[in-house]
Design an enzyme around this catalytic site. Structure first.
Site, mmCIF file in Angstrom:
data_model
loop_
_atom_site.group_PDB
_atom_site.id
_atom_site.type_symbol
_atom_site.label_atom_id
_atom_site.label_comp_id
_atom_site.label_asym_id
_atom_site.label_seq_id
_atom_site.Cartn_x
_atom_site.Cartn_y
_atom_site.Cartn_z
ATOM 1 N N HIS A 196 0.825 -1.211 0.000
ATOM 2 C CA HIS A 196 0.000 0.000 0.000
ATOM 3 C C HIS A 196 0.856 1.257 0.000
ATOM 4 O O HIS A 196 0.559 2.235 -0.671
ATOM 5 C CB HIS A 196 -0.895 0.019 1.249
ATOM 6 C CG HIS A 196 -2.189 -0.695 1.041
ATOM 7 N ND1 HIS A 196 -2.935 -1.202 2.061
ATOM 8 C CD2 HIS A 196 -2.869 -0.971 -0.079
ATOM 9 C CE1 HIS A 196 -4.021 -1.763 1.578
ATOM 10 N NE2 HIS A 196 -3.997 -1.638 0.276
ATOM 11 N N GLU A 440 -7.020 -12.018 -24.592
ATOM 12 C CA GLU A 440 -6.007 -12.198 -23.544
ATOM 13 C C GLU A 440 -5.474 -13.622 -23.502
ATOM 14 O O GLU A 440 -4.553 -13.915 -22.750
ATOM 15 C CB GLU A 440 -6.583 -11.926 -22.156
ATOM 16 C CG GLU A 440 -7.431 -10.732 -22.019
ATOM 17 C CD GLU A 440 -7.682 -10.389 -20.563
ATOM 18 O OE1 GLU A 440 -6.801 -9.798 -19.939
ATOM 19 O OE2 GLU A 440 -8.775 -10.720 -20.065
ATOM 20 N N ASP A 464 -2.027 -10.548 -19.890
ATOM 21 C CA ASP A 464 -2.422 -11.953 -19.811
ATOM 22 C C ASP A 464 -2.045 -12.724 -21.075
ATOM 23 O O ASP A 464 -1.678 -13.897 -21.004
ATOM 24 C CB ASP A 464 -3.925 -12.073 -19.558
ATOM 25 C CG ASP A 464 -4.243 -11.907 -18.076
ATOM 26 O OD1 ASP A 464 -3.500 -12.499 -17.263
ATOM 27 O OD2 ASP A 464 -5.181 -11.186 -17.734
ATOM 28 N N CYS A 511 -4.974 -2.728 -24.469
ATOM 29 C CA CYS A 511 -5.031 -2.107 -23.140
ATOM 30 C C CYS A 511 -4.055 -2.745 -22.156
ATOM 31 O O CYS A 511 -4.048 -2.386 -20.981
ATOM 32 C CB CYS A 511 -6.456 -2.125 -22.587
ATOM 33 S SG CYS A 511 -7.099 -3.782 -22.390
#
Ligand code: PEP
Ligand code: MG
Length: 580
Positions: A196, A440, A464, A511
């Protein structure tokens, strides 16, 4: 003397910083095993409760200092920590240990921290593994109050303007405090690139290097430091030559950023007059601002998985709709491509548990569209919300992980049913909602023509596609070195998909990360790609290449590259294509 450290580089928009070190011992609170008498239990519970209350106050104080311009997810990190202060698995267990085992609050807290940390450590998913940081941060905060002193970072009234903060670990709340106090960068011993704190550093544009083992032992406050967030390098007491190099780089980064900003309103048109669609990928609704700031002409991928994370329940149709409308509103007429839920493997929901856990390789299991079709109650509210959002703005749906035509047909059938349902209910929706498929998996690329006949658009997800084509788990560090966007197999699948779209007049976008990587822009233009979707921060750099490109010339060069693909190294062929 010059000491160079090599750590894990965390890319941030401002990647280099030079400044004096401010070394803090943050994150080092430990306890020793201490037994208490039965009649001390009450006092020990009171000590714990007081420390928890103080930690809560401290976190709330930080939360209230977050400037309004800060992305909302940053406040959410603090909220996560506030929630953990009430978490049964953490605080209630500590109380139980105090009562049952007669340990001091400090030791009980440390025991429970170790238990939770070992659970997170055993997880395969790096995203979840990094959640151990949250446990450690919250425990450290409580521990500091148990020890009677606020954390060093808060204790000091020192102005951090221009300083490089060096710490064993930093809480996300610290990242905000640091930025507010003018810190130029930070370096930590712990943390990974998806922790984080690292994510926050990127959002806050603070250069950061994490995972620099033992750095707090070697650096003293005041020593001059150079932080290179691109390469993960930290230099202490750099010699004049290195300093001159980094000063020059800093100047160049700033000059380049200023130059790129001048391109923001220029349409992305090549020298030979071809318009290229530069679209943004969004992980969070707040990213829509960054997309517009960087001149995106729309959103090519909104990853809705983040709506499902860090919570114990599922978003309902109303929440989906409200979220989509926030983005539609922020985009002010620009098109929004909403990718339907792609949970499984790296992106998971606490509410759903771990759908792929029962099989050996979750990447090949029940994820993406497979999971959605198996769980219509999960899928239908999202599709209804997308249809309804479409009545109020230019919205499209995009399906992840499509491998066969049956999946597309099933989704289209559900959408047709939902349209009837919505009509019946008198709710407004887009009757002509465009539905696209991500390419993908190799099967989708190889069957791209068939797919292109049945959907309104295709979008190549290279992250992917590379994982599945090259048989390398994208989460497995040990095989990362095989991840290769210019492997001939990948180039052929990408070309095949673009050509299928062209032949059937079905628009094709990309993308995956490859679309935002400047090394591949000219090649992709040469292959006929006209729609690129990427993280907003990459848009202007790619636009600069496009403005200087000639698609006819690049098409010739791409043909030459393919002709040589079985004879020469793809990297050399790419260099030749990119050569002036
Ligand atoms: C991809 O696979 O390239 C993609 C864009 O999807 P994600 O990274 O969310 O899996
Ligand atoms: Mg993907």
């Amino acid at each position: 003397m010059t000491i160079a450290f090599q750590g894990i580089g965390v890319a941030a928009s401002q990647s280099v910083a030079i400044g004096p070190a401010f070394v803090t011992g943050h994150g080092i609170h430990t306890a020793t095993q201490t037994l208490i008498d039965a009649d001390q239990v009450g006092d020990e519970l009171d000590r714990l409760n007081t420390a928890v209350a103080q930690a809560r106050r401290a976190l709330k104080a930080v939360r209230s200092q977050i400037p309004p311009s800060t992305p909302r997810n940053i406040a959410e990190f603090i909220d996560t920590h506030l929630l953990m202060l009430d978490d049964v698995a953490l605080i209630d267990e500590v109380r139980k240990i105090i009562r049952d085992q007669l340990f001091s609050a400090d030791w009980a807290l440390q025991l429970q921290r170790d238990t939770l940390v070992s659970v997170f450590d055993a997880m395969d998913d790096p995203y979840l593994r990094n959640r151990r940081d949250d446990v450690e941060h919250v425990v450290d905060q409580i521990m500091s109050f148990l020890h009677g002193a606020p954390t060093q970072l808060e204790a000091t009234g020192r102005d951090l303007e221009g300083c490089v903060v060096v710490a064993r670990d930093l809480m996300p709340a610290d990242a905000i405090t640091l930025r507010n106090r003018g810190a130029a960068a930070f370096v930590t011993e712990f943390g990974g690139p998806v922790s984080h704190t690292a994510i926050l550093a990127r959002s806050l544009s603070v250069p950061a290097v994490v995972g620099v083992h033992n750095i707090t032992r070697y650096i003293r406050s005041g020593e001059p430091l150079v932080v290179d967030g691109d390469t993960g390098t930290v230099l202490a007491n750099a010699d004049a030559q290195s300093l001159a190099y980094y000063r020059q780089r800093l100047g160049a980064i700033e000059a380049r950023r200023r130059h790129l900003r001048t391109l923001v309103d220029r349409p992305a048109i090549t020298r030979d007059g071809v318009t290229i669609n530069l679209l943004a990928n969004l992980d969070l609704p707040e990213d829509a601002q960054a997309a517009r700031f960087n001149g995106a002409v729309g959103v090519g991928l909104y990853r809705t998985e983040f709506l499902y994370m860090n919570r114990n329940d599922l978003p309902d149709e109303a929440e989906h709709l409200a979220t989509y409308l926030t983005i539609v509103h922020a985009l002010d007429g620009l098109p929004l491509t909403i990718r339907t839920l792609d949970l499984g493997v790296d992106k998971r929901s606490e509410a759903l548990g771990d759908p792929g856990a029962s099989c050996c390789n979750p990447a090949l299991g029940l994820r993406g569209i497979r999971l959605c079709l198996k769980e219509p109650m999960l899928f239908r509210p999202q599709l209804r919300a997308i249809l309804r959002a479409g009545a109020l703005g230019p919205v499209r749906a995009m399906l992840p992980m499509v491998t066969n035509l049956q999946e597309v047909a099933s989704v289209l059938a559900i959408i047709a049913e939902l349209k009837e349902e919505l009509t019946h209910e008198g709710l407004a929706f887009d009757p002509a909602l465009q539905v696209g498929a991500m390419v993908e998996v190799p099967a989708a690329a190889l069957a791209a023509r068939a797919l292109a006949k049945r959907v309104d658009f295709l979008s190549i997800g290279t992250n992917d596609l590379i994982q599945y084509t090259l048989a390398i788990d994208r989460l497995d560090d040990s095989v990362n070195y095989l991840f290769d966007p210019i492997h001939p197999a990948i180039l052929r699948l990408v070309r095949m998909t673009i050509e299928a779209g062209r032949a059937l007049a079905t628009p094709v976008a990309m993308c995956g990360e490859m679309a935002g990587d400047p090394r591949f822009t000219r090649l992709l233009l040469g292959l006929g790609l006209r729609r690129f979707s990427m993280q907003p921060g990459a848009l202007l750099g790619i636009k600069e290449i496009i403005l200087d490109a000639d698609t006819r010339e690049l098409e010739r060069r791409a043909t030459a590259l393919f002709a040589g693909l079985d004879e020469a190294e793809p990297a050399q062929l790419l260099d030749a294509l990119n050569a002036a």
